[in-house]
Design a protein around this motif. Structure first.
Motif, short mmCIF file in Angstrom:
data_model
loop_
_atom_site.label_atom_id
_atom_site.label_comp_id
_atom_site.label_asym_id
_atom_site.label_seq_id
_atom_site.Cartn_x
_atom_site.Cartn_y
_atom_site.Cartn_z
N MET A 157 35.39 34.34 52.44
CA MET A 157 35.87 35.53 53.15
C MET A 157 36.81 36.30 52.23
N TRP A 158 36.56 37.61 52.10
CA TRP A 158 37.47 38.43 51.33
C TRP A 158 38.20 39.40 52.26
N ALA A 159 39.38 39.82 51.83
CA ALA A 159 40.17 40.78 52.60
C ALA A 159 40.99 41.62 51.64
N ASP A 160 41.08 42.90 51.95
CA ASP A 160 41.94 43.81 51.21
C ASP A 160 42.37 44.91 52.18
N HIS A 161 42.85 46.01 51.69
CA HIS A 161 43.32 47.07 52.58
C HIS A 161 42.22 47.99 53.07
N SER A 162 40.95 47.63 52.73
CA SER A 162 39.80 48.44 53.17
C SER A 162 38.73 47.64 53.89
N SER A 163 38.73 46.32 53.75
CA SER A 163 37.63 45.55 54.33
C SER A 163 38.02 44.12 54.61
N LEU A 164 37.25 43.51 55.49
CA LEU A 164 37.37 42.09 55.82
C LEU A 164 35.95 41.59 56.03
N VAL A 165 35.46 40.70 55.17
CA VAL A 165 34.06 40.31 55.20
C VAL A 165 33.90 38.81 54.99
N THR A 166 32.99 38.21 55.75
CA THR A 166 32.62 36.81 55.60
C THR A 166 31.20 36.74 55.04
N VAL A 167 31.01 35.89 54.04
CA VAL A 167 29.69 35.66 53.44
C VAL A 167 29.39 34.18 53.53
N THR A 168 28.21 33.82 54.00
CA THR A 168 27.85 32.41 54.10
C THR A 168 26.36 32.22 53.88
N VAL A 169 25.98 30.97 53.67
CA VAL A 169 24.59 30.57 53.60
C VAL A 169 24.21 30.06 54.99
N PRO A 170 23.01 30.40 55.50
CA PRO A 170 22.62 29.91 56.82
C PRO A 170 22.83 28.41 56.95
N VAL A 171 23.35 28.00 58.09
CA VAL A 171 23.74 26.61 58.29
C VAL A 171 22.55 25.66 58.19
N GLU A 172 21.33 26.15 58.45
CA GLU A 172 20.17 25.28 58.39
C GLU A 172 19.60 25.15 56.97
N ASN A 173 20.12 25.97 56.04
CA ASN A 173 19.66 25.90 54.65
C ASN A 173 20.28 24.71 53.93
N LYS A 174 19.77 24.44 52.75
CA LYS A 174 20.35 23.39 51.92
C LYS A 174 21.77 23.79 51.55
N PRO A 175 22.74 22.88 51.67
CA PRO A 175 24.12 23.23 51.35
C PRO A 175 24.27 23.71 49.90
N VAL A 176 25.23 24.59 49.68
CA VAL A 176 25.51 25.09 48.33
C VAL A 176 26.96 24.77 47.99
N ALA A 177 27.22 24.68 46.71
CA ALA A 177 28.58 24.41 46.25
C ALA A 177 29.46 25.64 46.49
N LEU A 179 28.66 29.80 45.95
CA LEU A 179 28.75 30.82 46.98
C LEU A 179 29.85 31.83 46.63
N ALA A 180 30.95 31.36 46.05
CA ALA A 180 32.03 32.27 45.66
C ALA A 180 31.53 33.28 44.64
N ALA A 181 30.71 32.83 43.69
CA ALA A 181 30.16 33.74 42.68
C ALA A 181 29.27 34.79 43.33
N GLN A 182 28.45 34.37 44.31
CA GLN A 182 27.59 35.33 45.01
C GLN A 182 28.42 36.31 45.83
N ALA A 183 29.42 35.78 46.54
CA ALA A 183 30.26 36.65 47.38
C ALA A 183 31.01 37.66 46.52
N ARG A 184 31.49 37.23 45.38
CA ARG A 184 32.22 38.14 44.50
C ARG A 184 31.30 39.24 43.98
N ALA A 185 30.07 38.86 43.61
CA ALA A 185 29.12 39.85 43.12
C ALA A 185 28.69 40.81 44.24
N LEU A 186 28.49 40.27 45.43
CA LEU A 186 28.11 41.12 46.56
C LEU A 186 29.23 42.09 46.90
#
Length: 209
Positions: free
Chosen positions: A168-188, A192-199
């Motif tokens: 989850m990221w937060a700043d003075h313009s946005s608040l967003v949660t990024v996750t992998v579907p719970v039924e998918n294979k778990p990720v490190a 996920l942090a690298a994907q969330a940062r890029a997104l």
């Protein structure tokens, strides 16, 4: 209340235990994501007048049509579940609820949050407290990675018998949660942090653009 029963086009087929479990998990995960953003937004200070940080509301959220080979989905049962969890949009915010799916249509990333004009002095501390209150285990600090500043935190939260990995990221313009579907294979968490940062870098754009 009057109820309209639609005609049955095909003979009734009972839902299999596997499908029933998947629907429960999908709905629970969607609700968790929606409530996560909703809970934070309920506590976040919405800046609607003069004053506050000068960068408040400087960015808006525009989900790209594709991301790392995944295609944007803005509708469907999973998106509906997230929106239901989010509830009524908070005044002064623009909600976002989207999914990124692979070429087969299988969801790989789920995104829930909102853009707005926020005045919290320490987004990182607020994220850490909030995620621990949600039951997240081992929330870790990640760098913001974008000009918008703020902070990002990642961890796992129990959803029934499953574990939901989220950032989850937060700043003075946005608040967003990024996750992998719970039924998918778990990720490190770091993956996920690298994907969330890029997104975030692709999704958070100047509000005047």
């Amino acid at each position: 209340m009057n109820e309209i029963t639609p005609p049955v086009a095909f003979p009734y087929q009972p839902i299999s235990p596997a499908r029933r479990k998947r629907k429960r998990v999908l709905g629970a995960a969607g609700t968790v994501l929606g409530l996560a953003a909703g809970a934070f937004l309920g506590k976040w200070a919405v800046h609607a007048a003069l004053g506050g940080p000068e960068d408040a509301g400087r960015y808006k959220l525009v989900p790209p049509a594709s991301f790392q080979g995944l295609a944007l989905q803005e509708s469907g049962p999973r998106v509906d579940a997230i929106k239901q969890g989010q509830g009524t949009p908070k005044k002064g915010t623009t909600p976002v609820a989207v999914v990124y799916a692979d070429p087969s249509g299988t969801a790989q990333l789920v995104v829930s949050g909102a853009a707005g004009t926020f005045t919290d002095d320490d987004p990182g501390a607020a994220l850490t407290r909030g995620l621990h209150d949600m039951g997240v285990n081992g929330a870790v600090t990640e760098d913001s990675g974008t000009p918008a500043g703020g902070a990002m935190r990642c961890g796992t939260v129990p959803v029934g018998a499953e574990q939901l990995t989220m950032c989850m990221w937060a700043d003075h313009s946005s608040l967003v949660t990024v996750t992998v579907p719970v039924e998918n294979k778990p990720v490190a968490l770091d993956a996920l942090a690298a994907q969330a940062r890029a997104l975030r870098g692709a999704m958070e754009v100047p509000a005047r653009s």
